[in-house]
Design a protein around this motif. Sequence first.
Motif, mmCIF file in Angstrom:
data_model
loop_
_atom_site.group_PDB
_atom_site.id
_atom_site.type_symbol
_atom_site.label_atom_id
_atom_site.label_comp_id
_atom_site.label_asym_id
_atom_site.label_seq_id
_atom_site.Cartn_x
_atom_site.Cartn_y
_atom_site.Cartn_z
ATOM 1 N N ILE A 1 29.628 47.505 42.600
ATOM 2 C CA ILE A 1 30.393 46.449 41.923
ATOM 3 C C ILE A 1 31.241 45.673 42.931
ATOM 4 C CG2 ILE A 1 32.208 46.026 40.206
ATOM 5 C CD1 ILE A 1 31.116 48.474 38.682
ATOM 6 N N ALA A 2 31.858 46.404 43.843
ATOM 7 C CA ALA A 2 32.677 45.730 44.878
ATOM 8 C C ALA A 2 31.823 44.816 45.724
ATOM 9 C CB ALA A 2 33.374 46.787 45.742
ATOM 10 N N THR A 3 30.599 45.244 46.044
ATOM 11 C CA THR A 3 29.692 44.418 46.853
ATOM 12 C C THR A 3 29.340 43.142 46.110
ATOM 13 O OG1 THR A 3 28.796 46.399 47.893
ATOM 14 C CG2 THR A 3 27.476 44.406 48.044
ATOM 15 N N GLY B 1 36.179 33.824 29.386
ATOM 16 C CA GLY B 1 35.489 34.056 28.096
ATOM 17 C C GLY B 1 34.372 35.071 28.229
ATOM 18 N N ILE B 2 33.596 34.917 29.345
ATOM 19 C CA ILE B 2 32.514 35.895 29.552
ATOM 20 C C ILE B 2 33.102 37.285 29.726
ATOM 21 C CG2 ILE B 2 30.716 36.607 31.181
ATOM 22 C CD1 ILE B 2 30.176 33.617 31.681
ATOM 23 N N GLY B 3 34.210 37.376 30.473
ATOM 24 C CA GLY B 3 34.820 38.703 30.671
ATOM 25 C C GLY B 3 35.302 39.316 29.366
ATOM 26 N N ILE C 1 40.572 42.525 37.859
ATOM 27 C CA ILE C 1 40.695 42.300 39.307
ATOM 28 C C ILE C 1 39.792 41.157 39.764
ATOM 29 C CG2 ILE C 1 40.227 43.336 41.579
ATOM 30 C CD1 ILE C 1 41.131 46.012 40.381
ATOM 31 N N ILE C 2 38.533 41.192 39.251
ATOM 32 C CA ILE C 2 37.570 40.170 39.667
ATOM 33 C C ILE C 2 38.047 38.786 39.211
ATOM 34 C CG2 ILE C 2 35.213 39.331 39.317
ATOM 35 C CD1 ILE C 2 34.349 42.279 39.215
ATOM 36 N N ILE D 1 40.443 33.601 40.540
ATOM 37 C CA ILE D 1 41.357 32.496 40.225
ATOM 38 C C ILE D 1 42.329 32.264 41.388
ATOM 39 C CG2 ILE D 1 43.221 31.765 38.650
ATOM 40 C CD1 ILE D 1 41.690 33.238 36.413
ATOM 41 N N VAL D 2 42.808 33.394 41.980
ATOM 42 C CA VAL D 2 43.790 33.273 43.059
ATOM 43 C C VAL D 2 43.137 32.752 44.338
ATOM 44 C CG1 VAL D 2 45.359 34.573 44.561
ATOM 45 C CG2 VAL D 2 45.310 35.016 42.092
#
Length: 823
Positions: free
Chosen positions: A91-93, A167-169, A137-138, A143-144
Amino acid sequence: MKTSFSPRRMFAALISAHPSLTSPIERRKAELIAALSLGLSVISAFGGIGTALRTGFDIRAMVTLLMAAIALVSYGLSRSPRYTYGQILLIATLALSVFIVTPLSIYQSLVALLSVAITLLITNLLDLRQMAVFTAIILVGFIVLRPILLPGIAGQEAFLMQVGMVGIGIFLLFFAWHRQSLEQLRLNEILQAQNALEERNRALQIAQQELNKRFAEIQLAGEVGRAVSQVRALDELLKDAVERIRARFDLYYVQVYLVNPAQTHLVLEAGTGEVGTTLRARKHQLALNTGSINGRAAVEKKPVVIANTTQSAVFKPNPLLPKTRAEMAIPLIVAERVVGVLDMQSEQPGGLTEEMLPAFEALAGQLAVAIQNARLLTEAEQARAEVEAYARRLERTGWQEYLDSIHRPEQIGYLCEQDQILPLEAETALPQENTVMTPIQVGGEALGTLAVELQAEEQTPQARELVRAVARQVAEHLENLRLLEMAERYRQEAEQAARRLTLSGWQEYLRSRTDQPLGYFYDLTQVKPIEQVNTLTANSALTIPVQVRDETIGKLSVLDVDPNDQELYDLVHSVATRLSEHIETLRLLEETQRGQLELDRRARQLAAVSEITTISSRETDVNRMLEIVVHLTQRKFGLYHAHIFTYNPANRQLLIVSCGWKEGDEHEGTHGTTTIAIDQEQSLVARAARTRQPVLVNDVRSDPGWLPNPLLPETRAELAVPLLIGDEVLGVLDVQSERINAFSEEDVNIQVTLAAQVATALQNARNYERARRQAEREALLNAISQKIQSATSVEAVLQIAARELGHALRAPRAIAQLSLKDS
């Protein structure tokens, strides 16, 4: 065997989970991470190499190859027990790839949106909480860092892109929550089903344990049943049965009651330990009713179980058995008949329950059959002993008849001394010393003795066995000879009896043929009857007796011939033999026909008795009933006359009340007024009443006690039968015939039967008449009483009494008055 290549099998081997993972869910999740990681690694590697070959080893190629390496590490972790690290790294990758790939693409917004969506989809491999953290986090990171890493996306496009990603999240989080809720519900259902299954398994295990326990009890019951079912003495069988049952089932006390022959009590026949011995010594028994547990089981023919005696109202404690806490009584039944009760007691509450009944009922059934078999064996042994004793008595009786001092002396014996056979005298005593003695037995009955003098050293077992063997042979042969001689003696007696029967039969036959000629004479022209054969005379004659079974019943004579002519003698003798055989056959045939006719006549007479009884029983008028009886008796039996006298004990007179005349007689329909004193000697009717026995005279003119009746001049035979109810004489039925010897003993029996029925009908008719008169009197008295009670004055009462009493008694005058004057 060589295995063919299969891509599918190869791929499954590449993504298979570590062997330490046993949970199917964890293995499937690890395999999914391995497949994604492997795919991402391969795609990234090819992408990086392709980029390097096309544009050179620039930043994009380096980043792509770095992602391939990280994905490969994730793949390695997914194949290890710590596969969860692999999914985090994967997931991190993917999240990192969003910020690396997007700036390098032409459509940055679309690529960014798709990359974030794919990354968020991959987070579904995590649980809901981890997925929410990673999603946050993602999204926050994107956004940041977007203004820094993606400065080309700004304004409304950036806003819309960020809203779409959020929205997807949110949608994916909601979907993951819903999926996890469903999975939790399914898991709960599975857990509930698993718990129910475990409960069911535990119940099945308990049931299996109970079943095994019951099966073990049934096996024990079968073992005990087989042990006690051997046919033997009843006392021994019951004693062994109760001890085996108590020991095998670990019971406190066991006893067996049997029903007494009168079917009134249960008698204790066996009990375990000292208590059983004590109770048997007391001759303990219970009434065969529902007042006790054992009595109730026997009466109701079904088991009675008390699992806890301390909670039972019907349990009655026995002071000799203070530890009883459970009791079971099972009836012993054979062919629907109770023969006893098996009673078992336990020290433990619940030690005897309903669940244990099948085993004990099977045991009780076997015990009941064993008891029945033992009884049958005892009865058979008793019957055999009785038969043997009876056979011995018959044997002794047979030898007593054989040695009856008439045909044979009562004692027979012989002595062999110095090669001489001498008769043994009755007073000669058998030697006792230096003697081998063996009884001569037939059918177990000692009839004599075989004795042999031997010195002590000569009395060997072989010598004794030889004496016994000879005694057996002597007994058998003596019995055979006795039976042969007795059979011959019986045959001779039977022949004598047959001759006597033949002689008496011919005598009776000849007496019945007194009106027919008994001999015939042939004078060369015709056959003529002769009155007496002995009156024939001739110069010479050949006479041969006519014999049947050696009894002479006549003779065959040929006159004026040479009696010494042998040829003529043989011819006449043959004719006489054949004549005797044929006339005997004819006599027997005639007697048989006469007997059949007699049977037919008896049947008709019995039918007549039944008819007379039936008709007379319907008539309640005494005189009319007796008229019917004498009329039908005269007609049905073909008599000359029949009449009935009734007896008046007050004046000891017999009064004629009904006469049955022959049809067409001038006196027909009249009954006469003859009276006869019961003490009168010259009267068959009076004699029958006095003696209460039938009086038969088949030739009245030769009997001085016969009283002639001038109205019956043709009477030749008379039978008077008393009408009796108990010892009470009601009258006499008198029947007469115009033939001598008209009545036989069978006729007497028939008329006695008829007289008994007539006496009953007469008694019934008299009782009915008395009841009717009593009823009329009571009715008349009631009517007079009602009229008297209706009167309202003394004068009216006296007037009604005088009038009604005069009318009722048909009196010319009746007086009812009151008077206080002295008479």
